[in-house]
Design a protein around this motif. Structure first.
Motif, PDB file in Angstrom:
ATOM      1  N   ASP A 102      11.163 -18.317   5.480  1.00 28.18           N
ATOM      2  CA  ASP A 102      12.306 -19.003   4.735  1.00 28.18           C
ATOM      3  C   ASP A 102      12.119 -20.672   4.828  1.00 28.18           C
ATOM      4  O   ASP A 102      12.757 -20.971   4.164  1.00 28.18           O
ATOM      5  N   ASP A 103      10.944 -20.644   3.969  1.00 30.03           N
ATOM      6  CA  ASP A 103      10.029 -21.585   4.297  1.00 30.03           C
ATOM      7  C   ASP A 103       9.077 -22.055   3.288  1.00 30.03           C
ATOM      8  O   ASP A 103       8.477 -22.482   2.906  1.00 30.03           O
ATOM      9  N   GLY A 104       9.575 -20.629   2.185  1.00 36.86           N
ATOM     10  CA  GLY A 104       9.038 -20.858   1.202  1.00 36.86           C
ATOM     11  C   GLY A 104       7.314 -20.224   1.675  1.00 36.86           C
ATOM     12  O   GLY A 104       6.726 -20.704   0.638  1.00 36.86           O
ATOM     13  N   LEU A 105       6.687 -19.857   2.827  1.00 39.51           N
ATOM     14  CA  LEU A 105       5.853 -19.314   2.849  1.00 39.51           C
ATOM     15  C   LEU A 105       5.557 -17.523   3.189  1.00 39.51           C
ATOM     16  O   LEU A 105       6.948 -17.740   3.955  1.00 39.51           O
ATOM     17  N   ILE A 106       4.703 -16.674   2.415  1.00 40.67           N
ATOM     18  CA  ILE A 106       4.808 -15.250   2.892  1.00 40.67           C
ATOM     19  C   ILE A 106       4.082 -15.618   4.098  1.00 40.67           C
ATOM     20  O   ILE A 106       2.702 -15.714   3.589  1.00 40.67           O
ATOM     21  N   ASP A 107       3.705 -14.003   4.813  1.00 36.58           N
ATOM     22  CA  ASP A 107       2.757 -13.555   5.272  1.00 36.58           C
ATOM     23  C   ASP A 107       2.066 -12.248   4.184  1.00 36.58           C
ATOM     24  O   ASP A 107       2.884 -11.692   4.097  1.00 36.58           O
ATOM     25  N   LEU A 108       1.051 -12.300   4.123  1.00 38.37           N
ATOM     26  CA  LEU A 108       0.475 -10.595   3.601  1.00 38.37           C
ATOM     27  C   LEU A 108      -0.320  -9.859   4.483  1.00 38.37           C
ATOM     28  O   LEU A 108      -0.566 -10.591   5.464  1.00 38.37           O
ATOM     29  N   ILE A 109       0.180  -9.005   4.763  1.00 38.51           N
ATOM     30  CA  ILE A 109      -0.114  -7.421   6.228  1.00 38.51           C
ATOM     31  C   ILE A 109      -0.369  -6.362   5.432  1.00 38.51           C
ATOM     32  O   ILE A 109       0.335  -5.902   4.911  1.00 38.51           O
ATOM     33  N   PHE A 110      -1.780  -5.896   5.727  1.00 37.66           N
ATOM     34  CA  PHE A 110      -2.085  -5.269   5.528  1.00 37.66           C
ATOM     35  C   PHE A 110      -2.683  -4.234   6.718  1.00 37.66           C
ATOM     36  O   PHE A 110      -3.389  -4.297   7.338  1.00 37.66           O
ATOM     37  N   ASN A 111      -1.620  -2.521   6.859  1.00 34.01           N
ATOM     38  CA  ASN A 111      -2.073  -2.152   8.039  1.00 34.01           C
ATOM     39  C   ASN A 111      -3.104  -0.665   7.707  1.00 34.01           C
ATOM     40  O   ASN A 111      -2.684  -0.206   5.694  1.00 34.01           O
ATOM     41  N   VAL A 112      -3.928  -0.592   7.739  1.00 34.37           N
ATOM     42  CA  VAL A 112      -5.226   0.104   7.931  1.00 34.37           C
ATOM     43  C   VAL A 112      -5.272   1.005   9.015  1.00 34.37           C
ATOM     44  O   VAL A 112      -4.738   1.296   9.752  1.00 34.37           O
ATOM     45  N   GLU A 113      -5.397   2.782   7.835  1.00 30.71           N
ATOM     46  CA  GLU A 113      -6.377   3.852   9.176  1.00 30.71           C
ATOM     47  C   GLU A 113      -7.353   3.838   9.145  1.00 30.71           C
ATOM     48  O   GLU A 113      -7.845   4.701   7.806  1.00 30.71           O
ATOM     49  N   GLU A 114      -8.337   3.521   9.165  1.00 35.26           N
ATOM     50  CA  GLU A 114      -9.702   4.204   9.299  1.00 35.26           C
ATOM     51  C   GLU A 114      -9.946   5.335   9.766  1.00 35.26           C
ATOM     52  O   GLU A 114      -9.357   5.864  10.230  1.00 35.26           O
ATOM     53  N   GLY A 115     -10.545   6.344   9.023  1.00 34.16           N
ATOM     54  CA  GLY A 115     -11.669   7.490   8.417  1.00 34.16           C
ATOM     55  C   GLY A 115     -12.611   6.932   9.084  1.00 34.16           C
ATOM     56  O   GLY A 115     -13.231   6.331  10.000  1.00 34.16           O
ATOM     57  N   HIS A 116     -13.837   8.479   8.789  1.00 28.48           N
ATOM     58  CA  HIS A 116     -14.916   8.160   9.191  1.00 28.48           C
ATOM     59  C   HIS A 116     -15.541   7.922   8.259  1.00 28.48           C
ATOM     60  O   HIS A 116     -15.904   8.467   6.765  1.00 28.48           O
ATOM     61  N   THR A 117     -16.441   7.172   8.265  1.00 30.96           N
ATOM     62  CA  THR A 117     -17.898   6.638   7.299  1.00 30.96           C
ATOM     63  C   THR A 117     -19.068   7.278   7.529  1.00 30.96           C
ATOM     64  O   THR A 117     -20.276   6.853   6.926  1.00 30.96           O
ATOM     65  N   SER A 118     -18.883   7.283   8.862  1.00 32.40           N
ATOM     66  CA  SER A 118     -20.354   8.020   9.582  1.00 32.40           C
ATOM     67  C   SER A 118     -21.069   9.519   9.262  1.00 32.40           C
ATOM     68  O   SER A 118     -19.884   9.821   9.980  1.00 32.40           O
ATOM     69  N   ASP A 119     -21.761   9.982   8.530  1.00 30.02           N
ATOM     70  CA  ASP A 119     -22.040  11.226   8.813  1.00 30.02           C
ATOM     71  C   ASP A 119     -23.487  11.518   9.267  1.00 30.02           C
ATOM     72  O   ASP A 119     -24.094  10.690   8.332  1.00 30.02           O
ATOM     73  N   ILE A 120     -23.222  12.868   9.722  1.00 30.55           N
ATOM     74  CA  ILE A 120     -24.964  13.765  10.388  1.00 30.55           C
ATOM     75  C   ILE A 120     -24.754  14.894   9.245  1.00 30.55           C
ATOM     76  O   ILE A 120     -23.698  15.741   9.547  1.00 30.55           O
ATOM     77  N   ILE A 121     -26.073  15.475   8.512  1.00 27.37           N
ATOM     78  CA  ILE A 121     -25.976  16.136   7.433  1.00 27.37           C
ATOM     79  C   ILE A 121     -26.942  16.872   8.370  1.00 27.37           C
ATOM     80  O   ILE A 121     -28.308  16.937   7.889  1.00 27.37           O
ATOM     81  N   LEU A 122     -27.176  18.707   9.000  1.00 27.38           N
ATOM     82  CA  LEU A 122     -28.003  19.167   8.870  1.00 27.38           C
ATOM     83  C   LEU A 122     -28.168  20.594   8.209  1.00 27.38           C
ATOM     84  O   LEU A 122     -26.921  20.965   8.447  1.00 27.38           O
ATOM     85  N   GLY A 123     -28.645  20.351   7.506  1.00 23.98           N
ATOM     86  CA  GLY A 123     -28.100  22.338   6.845  1.00 23.98           C
ATOM     87  C   GLY A 123     -29.979  22.536   5.676  1.00 23.98           C
ATOM     88  O   GLY A 123     -30.977  22.118   5.753  1.00 23.98           O
ATOM     89  N   ILE A 124     -28.955  22.771   4.682  1.00 23.20           N
ATOM     90  CA  ILE A 124     -30.315  22.930   3.548  1.00 23.20           C
ATOM     91  C   ILE A 124     -30.274  21.917   2.801  1.00 23.20           C
ATOM     92  O   ILE A 124     -29.104  21.177   1.905  1.00 23.20           O
ATOM     93  N   ALA A 125     -31.106  21.328   1.562  1.00 20.68           N
ATOM     94  CA  ALA A 125     -31.017  21.319  -0.057  1.00 20.68           C
ATOM     95  C   ALA A 125     -31.387  21.747  -0.628  1.00 20.68           C
ATOM     96  O   ALA A 125     -32.726  22.732  -0.537  1.00 20.68           O
TER      97      ALA A 125
END
Length: 879
Positions: A417-440
């Motif tokens: 009400d005082d002319g100010l706003i809060d910005l809120i970002f809700n995030v759901e984290e995913g996998h960013t680390s990968d280990i790959i064993l296979g063929i290239a």
């Protein structure tokens, strides 16, 4: 409910209980938390809890901090009952404290049993639920699973399906069996769809709008209440676009019929429509506006006076007007639209109550356990105290989605009400680390398959950095690559990093010249035991008037009797050098050698995010040493470049300068936008070293979603991708010396057709050139979004050079665009699945190569479709 109340009470009382067995029960208050430990962990690893506990380590202990920590542990739903804490002195002087939690893990899911599922297979239900075998049992997830099962049934027309769950617990083994009891109910399919009251729109037009379809060969006809509700909106929206702003679907009549012996029912739908009258637009007036003039606001309206009134377009124009205020921070304004009718004309008055601009009080991120707050906040182009801008707010949301660190990003804009706003970002984290064993899979012809070991983290320690180690190993090649990159330096979109690569390659079946006649060093490459003479590749039958007047027949392998004075004779008589003809039948002229290399490089770049696109400038510099090794007392390569390089460490210095303009919605697996990029590689020349050339590369690519058709819960989408890349090798840039091009013997520096990245499906193309034009057309159809897609591909690649031969055997020299002709192109088309996963970008295509040879189209194996070549390639481009 009672259990939750007990936990709440416990959270309030436990700080009083901490280390109660000590005489001084409050000794730990204010002490620095040295460590947080757990007793009773069996399935849950300590690393899974690090994201929760790390922010509390090195903080002074307080009751409020402890309640926050314990609340987060309970929210994980990993543990049964109370999480009992103990405070342990961290040293003899008790200057710090170790918190020990005694926990009992929740049981693991040993079996998942479905009862009552006659119409849906177990595999379908397992694919719908979140809980899997060996998962920790969580009641909240099971509740979601019940909803998911009901949704799966509703998509098949079982609107009355019911699901309940129960568990059987094995306390000794801490295992549970999870049961889902299903009451499928009766399946309902659509028998007929009719309309009543539609005078303006035909029945066929309205049917095309609907997602609901009559049961038939290509459609299951499942009846779904949610889909019917959306169909109602689509019909009304269609009328509103045509000026019938009062149009309404008054009712949807449903007549049910039981289908004998099939335990299902059919429904006939009749949409009752009240079209109303068609209206035209009579203009818009504004009142109360002082910040923006009426003329300025009217510019946001696309409708013209006297046009048929498109209600949907009008609402869009109204949103543009509100956005104009929101873009400039006036989010507290009251903006109302009033309709004024006069006959068949509708005008509007927009009244505006203007209020002061809104400023941002705080920007808050929630849900990030691994990712540091600053990594998220730096992607949001707004700061505390700044005037709010909707455009920047949306841009921040898009930036977070583009990081691909999060499975979901949900923004909020609570207003105070005082002319100010809060910005809120809700995030759901995913996998960013990968280990790959296979063929290239590489473009090598000697041994194209190799073992691959790769570890990469695209959000290392939650700092937004990328670090990776990759090794590829085969009997003929081994390499190890270590890389690190930072996308933000000094708080700016200034990236930087380094790469270190160590490699070894064994080249086999290399032609040599060790028997008489031994050729000189004037770049003659004549492998033993041959002279370089031309021979017939196939039997030749003499005919009157042949160009060389041979006057007799010749057998395959016979030597051509005259010097070849006209290159056209090569194709006329089907000639080939003797060493090419016999190379597969005689190994006396072959050898092998090793090549070792080590390369280190650093790179940097800066990106300007301009809202409508991203402009990037980049540079990289690298230095590498390579060594060719073979026993020159036993072998003599026919290639003088290999002979001259034996036993010498050769230095290669490179400077790469690049720029790009990118409007794609995603950096990987894009669905819209375009990218234009230029890269200039300066090798040697004024940089020094033993290799000298300049490479210029220009790329343009374009993405467009051609269609997006919702089919039940699946979006049937088609994405068009066009890409064209031109590459040219030129003289080295060196103002001090007049050097010639020297790209060395490594195929990495040469321009060629590899059949993997360029001209997919072609193989055994031995030509190298100084210019390459690579064109790709792809239609990408996602099967499972961001996981797997089905592609249709078409390639057209041309290779040019002073000594480069095209498919017809003619020299494909490029002095101007007029020199380009169909015979210079290696064409191919194909189809197949592609993994749309950034860290596993393999594609499996069936491809047919073809070309325009001697004025006719020629297909591999003489058939446009039969015996297509199967290839394994990458679904990602290097540039």
């Amino acid at each position: 409910m009672l259990k939750n109340k007990v936990i709440v009470v416990a959270l309030l009382l436990i700080p009083l209980y901490l280390f109660a067995q000590e005489d001084n029960s409050n000794w730990y208050n204010g002490k620095i938390i040295k460590d947080i430990r757990f007793e009773g962990l069996k399935t849950v690893s300590k690393s899974e809890l690090n994201g929760i506990v790390k922010p509390f380590i090195d903080q002074p202990f307080s009751d409020a901090l402890f309640r926050d920590l314990q609340g987060r542990l309970y929210a994980l739903e990993y543990f049964d009952g109370l999480i009992v804490p103990n405070a342990i002195p961290g040293n003899e002087s008790r200057s710090n404290v170790i918190i020990l939690f005694k926990v009992k893990e929740k049981p693991l899911v040993d079996k998942i049993i479905f009862d009552g599922n006659d119409k849906l297979r177990r595999s379908e239900l397992m694919g719908a639920i979140v809980t899997k075998l060996d998962d920790m049992y969580r009641k909240s997830r099971v509740t979601l699973d019940e909803d998911a099962i009901i949704k799966a049934y509703k998509e098949k027309g079982f609107e009355k399906a019911k699901v309940s769950s129960r568990v059987e617990t094995d306390s000794e083994k801490n295992l549970i069996n999870l049961y889902f009891q299903i009451d499928e109910g009766i399946q309902t399919t659509i028998k007929k769809i009719t309309f009543e009251g539609n005078r303006y729109a035909s029945e066929n037009t309205l049917k095309k709008l609907l997602d609901s379809k009559v049961k038939g060969f290509f459609n299951d006809g499942a009846y779904q209440d949610d889909v019917i509700a959306m169909d109602r909106q689509k019909i009304e929206s269609y009328y509103w676009e045509k000026g019938y702003i009062d149009a309404k679907v008054v009712d949807i009549e449903k007549v049910y019929e039981d289908v004998e012996d099939e335990n299902r029912q059919e429904v006939s739908l009749n949409f009752l429509i009240n079209e109303g009258s068609q209206f035209t637009y009579g203009g818009t007036t504004f009142t109360g506006n002082k910040i923006f003039s009426s003329e300025k606001l009217r510019e946001e309206i696309t409708l013209k006076d006297g046009e048929v009134l498109n209600k949907n377009e009008l609402e869009s124009d109204f949103s543009k007007i509100t956005d104009l205020y929101y873009e400039n921070g006036y989010v507290f304004n009251t903006i109302n639209k009033k309709e004024v009718r006069s006959g068949s004309v509708v005008s509007y008055n927009i009244s505006i109550i203007e209020r002061p601009r809104a400023h941002i009080r705080d920007i808050v991120v929630k849900g990030n356990e691994k990712t540091k707050d600053y990594v998220i906040l730096r992607e949001i182009p707004l700061e505390s105290g700044e005037v709010f801008s909707k455009k920047k707010f949306v841009q921040g949301y898009q930036n977070l989605a583009r990081l691909q660190y999060f499975n979901n990003v949900v923004p909020e804009t609570p207003v105070s009400d005082d002319g100010l706003i809060d910005l809120i970002f809700n995030v759901e984290e995913g996998h960013t680390s990968d280990i790959i064993l296979g063929i290239a899979f590489s473009g090598a012809t000697d041994f194209p398959v190799s073992g691959q070991v790769k570890w990469q983290d695209r959000n290392f320690l939650g700092r937004g950095q990328t670090i990776g180690v990759e090794g590829n190993f085969s009997p003929t090649s081994q390499n190890l690559d270590v890389s690190f990159s930072e996308s933000w330096i000094a708080g700016k979109r200034w990236s930087g990093g380094f790469d270190l690569t160590v490699a070894h390659t064994l080249y086999q079946n290399v032609p040599q010249d060790i028997m008489n006649p031994i050729f000189d060093e004037s770049n003659k490459i004549i492998p033993d035991p041959y002279t370089g003479a031309y021979v017939f590749k196939s039997d030749y039958t003499d005919y009157n008037g042949d160009p060389a007047n041979l006057s007799k027949n010749y057998s395959e392998g016979d030597t051509f009797p005259f010097p070849v004075t006209d290159n056209a004779w090569i194709s006329t008589y089907n000639l080939v050098h003797d060493y090419d003809y016999y190379s597969g039948n005689n190994s006396s002229g072959s050898m092998e050698y090793d090549e070792y290399s080590v390369t280190i490089g650093v790179h940097t770049g800066y990106t300007w995010n301009l809202g409508v696109g991203r402009f990037n400038l980049s540079s990289a510099i690298s230095s590498g040493l390579s060594l060719i090794d073979y026993d020159d007392t036993l072998y003599r390569p026919a290639d003088p470049d290999i002979r001259n390089a034996n036993g010498q460490w050769r230095l290669q210095n490179k400077l790469i300068l690049g720029t790009s303009w990118d409007t794609r919605d995603l950096n990987y697996n894009a669905t819209s936008g375009y990218r234009v990029a230029e890269r200039l590689t300066l090798t040697g020349g004024f940089l020094g070293g033993d290799f000298h050339y300049t490479k210029e590369q220009l790329t343009g690519e374009y993405y467009k979603t051609l269609w997006k058709l919702p089919i039940s819960s699946y979006d049937f989408t088609g994405v068009l991708r066009l890409k064209s890349t031109g590459t040219a090798l030129m003289d080295p840039f060196d103002p001090f010396y007049n050097r010639d091009i020297d790209v060395g013997i490594s195929s990495v520096n040469k321009l060629s057709i590899d059949g993997m990245f360029t001209a997919r499906g072609w193989s055994d193309v031995d030509e190298n050139g100084t210019a390459l034009w690579d064109n790709k057309v792809e239609l990408r159809i996602p099967i499972v979004k961001n996981i797997i897609a089905w592609d249709f591909i078409f390639d057209a690649v041309a290779l040019f050079g002073d000594d480069t031969k095209n498919l017809s055997g003619n020299i494909s020299k490029l002095d101007s665009l007029s020199d380009v002709n169909l015979e210079d192109f290696y064409f191919s088309y194909g189809l197949g699945p592609r993994f749309a996963i950034q860290n596993f970008p393999l594609a499996f295509y069936f491809v047919k190569p073809f070309g325009y040879i001697n004025d006719e189209w020629v297909f591999d194996n003489d058939s446009p479709w039969e015996n297509m070549n199967f290839i394994l390639t990458f679904g990602i481009d290097l540039f």
